[in-house]
Design a protein around this motif. Structure first.
Motif, PDB file in Angstrom:
ATOM      1  N   VAL A 262      89.143  67.638  21.473  1.00 22.26           N
ATOM      2  CA  VAL A 262      88.901  68.865  20.793  1.00 22.26           C
ATOM      3  C   VAL A 262      90.023  69.799  21.166  1.00 22.26           C
ATOM      4  O   VAL A 262      91.080  70.125  21.524  1.00 22.26           O
ATOM      5  CB  VAL A 262      87.388  69.408  21.134  1.00 22.26           C
ATOM      6  CG1 VAL A 262      87.288  70.752  20.194  1.00 22.26           C
ATOM      7  CG2 VAL A 262      86.706  68.664  21.632  1.00 22.26           C
TER       8      VAL A 262
ATOM      9  N   LEU B 206      80.357  69.596  21.125  1.00 24.68           N
ATOM     10  CA  LEU B 206      81.248  69.372  20.169  1.00 24.68           C
ATOM     11  C   LEU B 206      81.001  67.608  20.951  1.00 24.68           C
ATOM     12  O   LEU B 206      80.999  66.182  20.319  1.00 24.68           O
ATOM     13  CB  LEU B 206      83.091  68.882  20.109  1.00 24.68           C
ATOM     14  CG  LEU B 206      82.759  69.768  18.905  1.00 24.68           C
ATOM     15  CD1 LEU B 206      83.672  70.511  18.400  1.00 24.68           C
ATOM     16  CD2 LEU B 206      82.377  69.781  17.581  1.00 24.68           C
TER      17      LEU B 206
ATOM     18  N   VAL C  31      84.184  58.391  17.521  1.00 27.53           N
ATOM     19  CA  VAL C  31      84.451  59.261  17.702  1.00 27.53           C
ATOM     20  C   VAL C  31      85.983  59.616  18.355  1.00 27.53           C
ATOM     21  O   VAL C  31      86.166  59.124  18.932  1.00 27.53           O
ATOM     22  CB  VAL C  31      83.386  60.977  17.647  1.00 27.53           C
ATOM     23  CG1 VAL C  31      84.240  61.570  17.364  1.00 27.53           C
ATOM     24  CG2 VAL C  31      82.463  61.109  16.868  1.00 27.53           C
TER      25      VAL C  31
ATOM     26  N   SER D  23      88.598  65.707  16.929  1.00 29.17           N
ATOM     27  CA  SER D  23      87.717  66.731  16.292  1.00 29.17           C
ATOM     28  C   SER D  23      88.647  67.894  16.762  1.00 29.17           C
ATOM     29  O   SER D  23      89.195  68.387  17.318  1.00 29.17           O
ATOM     30  CB  SER D  23      86.179  67.190  16.584  1.00 29.17           C
ATOM     31  OG  SER D  23      86.162  67.832  17.816  1.00 29.17           O
TER      32      SER D  23
ATOM     33  N   ILE E 154      84.358  72.319  10.911  1.00 28.56           N
ATOM     34  CA  ILE E 154      84.790  71.399  12.060  1.00 28.56           C
ATOM     35  C   ILE E 154      85.345  69.925  11.887  1.00 28.56           C
ATOM     36  O   ILE E 154      84.219  70.186  10.493  1.00 28.56           O
ATOM     37  CB  ILE E 154      83.637  71.421  12.794  1.00 28.56           C
ATOM     38  CG1 ILE E 154      83.345  72.893  13.840  1.00 28.56           C
ATOM     39  CG2 ILE E 154      84.370  70.204  14.064  1.00 28.56           C
ATOM     40  CD1 ILE E 154      82.251  72.416  14.593  1.00 28.56           C
ATOM     41  N   LYS E 155      85.974  69.499  11.896  1.00 30.51           N
ATOM     42  CA  LYS E 155      86.459  68.018  11.391  1.00 30.51           C
ATOM     43  C   LYS E 155      86.888  67.270  12.327  1.00 30.51           C
ATOM     44  O   LYS E 155      87.200  67.401  13.292  1.00 30.51           O
ATOM     45  CB  LYS E 155      88.179  67.924  10.484  1.00 30.51           C
ATOM     46  CG  LYS E 155      88.195  69.196   9.303  1.00 30.51           C
ATOM     47  CD  LYS E 155      89.599  69.546   9.099  1.00 30.51           C
ATOM     48  CE  LYS E 155      90.237  70.584   8.112  1.00 30.51           C
ATOM     49  NZ  LYS E 155      91.468  70.386   7.443  1.00 30.51           N
ATOM     50  N   VAL E 156      85.740  65.849  11.808  1.00 31.33           N
ATOM     51  CA  VAL E 156      85.373  65.401  13.199  1.00 31.33           C
ATOM     52  C   VAL E 156      86.120  63.749  12.230  1.00 31.33           C
ATOM     53  O   VAL E 156      86.083  63.257  10.828  1.00 31.33           O
ATOM     54  CB  VAL E 156      83.700  65.114  12.958  1.00 31.33           C
ATOM     55  CG1 VAL E 156      83.931  63.335  13.973  1.00 31.33           C
ATOM     56  CG2 VAL E 156      84.010  66.401  14.037  1.00 31.33           C
TER      57      VAL E 156
ATOM     58  N   ARG F  84      86.695  60.843   7.272  1.00 29.01           N
ATOM     59  CA  ARG F  84      86.170  61.801   8.509  1.00 29.01           C
ATOM     60  C   ARG F  84      84.972  63.182   7.653  1.00 29.01           C
ATOM     61  O   ARG F  84      84.856  62.556   6.403  1.00 29.01           O
ATOM     62  CB  ARG F  84      87.991  63.385   8.453  1.00 29.01           C
ATOM     63  CG  ARG F  84      88.408  63.306   7.268  1.00 29.01           C
ATOM     64  CD  ARG F  84      88.825  64.146   7.336  1.00 29.01           C
ATOM     65  NE  ARG F  84      89.182  64.870   5.835  1.00 29.01           N
ATOM     66  CZ  ARG F  84      90.134  65.192   5.897  1.00 29.01           C
ATOM     67  NH1 ARG F  84      91.983  65.100   6.432  1.00 29.01           N
ATOM     68  NH2 ARG F  84      90.577  66.289   4.651  1.00 29.01           N
TER      69      ARG F  84
ATOM     70  N   CYS G  73      78.005  71.244  14.213  1.00 30.12           N
ATOM     71  CA  CYS G  73      77.677  70.101  15.101  1.00 30.12           C
ATOM     72  C   CYS G  73      76.319  69.758  15.079  1.00 30.12           C
ATOM     73  O   CYS G  73      76.151  68.293  14.227  1.00 30.12           O
ATOM     74  CB  CYS G  73      77.582  70.498  16.646  1.00 30.12           C
ATOM     75  SG  CYS G  73      78.954  70.846  17.286  1.00 30.12           S
TER      76      CYS G  73
END
Length: 105
Positions: free
Chosen positions: A3, A24, A34, A37, A56-58, A64, A82
């Motif tokens: 993260v 996260l 995943v 992030s 937040i970019k995952v 993504r 989240c």
């Protein structure tokens, strides 16, 4: 999960960074692939009380997800983002799973 957290125009304290990491890390329960992030924390220069923005970019293989929430506190914004990501990851996992063929009599 890796993260990376960036705070724009202010310094985030250790407790906030730790909260974000723990929250996260729970995303792995919903989708185990995943990669990493990115979290962007911003203060909006408005007079309203809801001036804290968490984006937040995952990153997952071949895709993504980006979620942006604005709330009274950063913790609330991260938690809300989240929750949205959890729903998206579950939907993605269900889509990826092959559907069993139905046999009609």
């Amino acid at each position: 999960m890796k993260v990376s957290t960036q705070s724009v125009n202010f310094n985030a304290d250790g407790k906030l960074i730790e909260f974000i990491q723990k929250r996260l890390d729970k995303l792995d329960l919903f989708y185990d692939k995943v990669i990493n992030s990115d979290v962007y924390l911003k203060l909006d220069n408005t007079s309203s009380k809801q001036n804290k923005i968490a984006e937040i970019k995952v990153h997952i293989p071949k895709d993504r997800f980006v979620v942006k929430k604005q709330c009274k506190t950063f913790e609330e914004a991260v938690d809300s983002a989240c929750s949205s990501l959890e729903r998206k990851l579950v939907k993605k996992k269900d889509k990826k799973r092959p559907q069993s063929s139905l046999k009609f009599l």
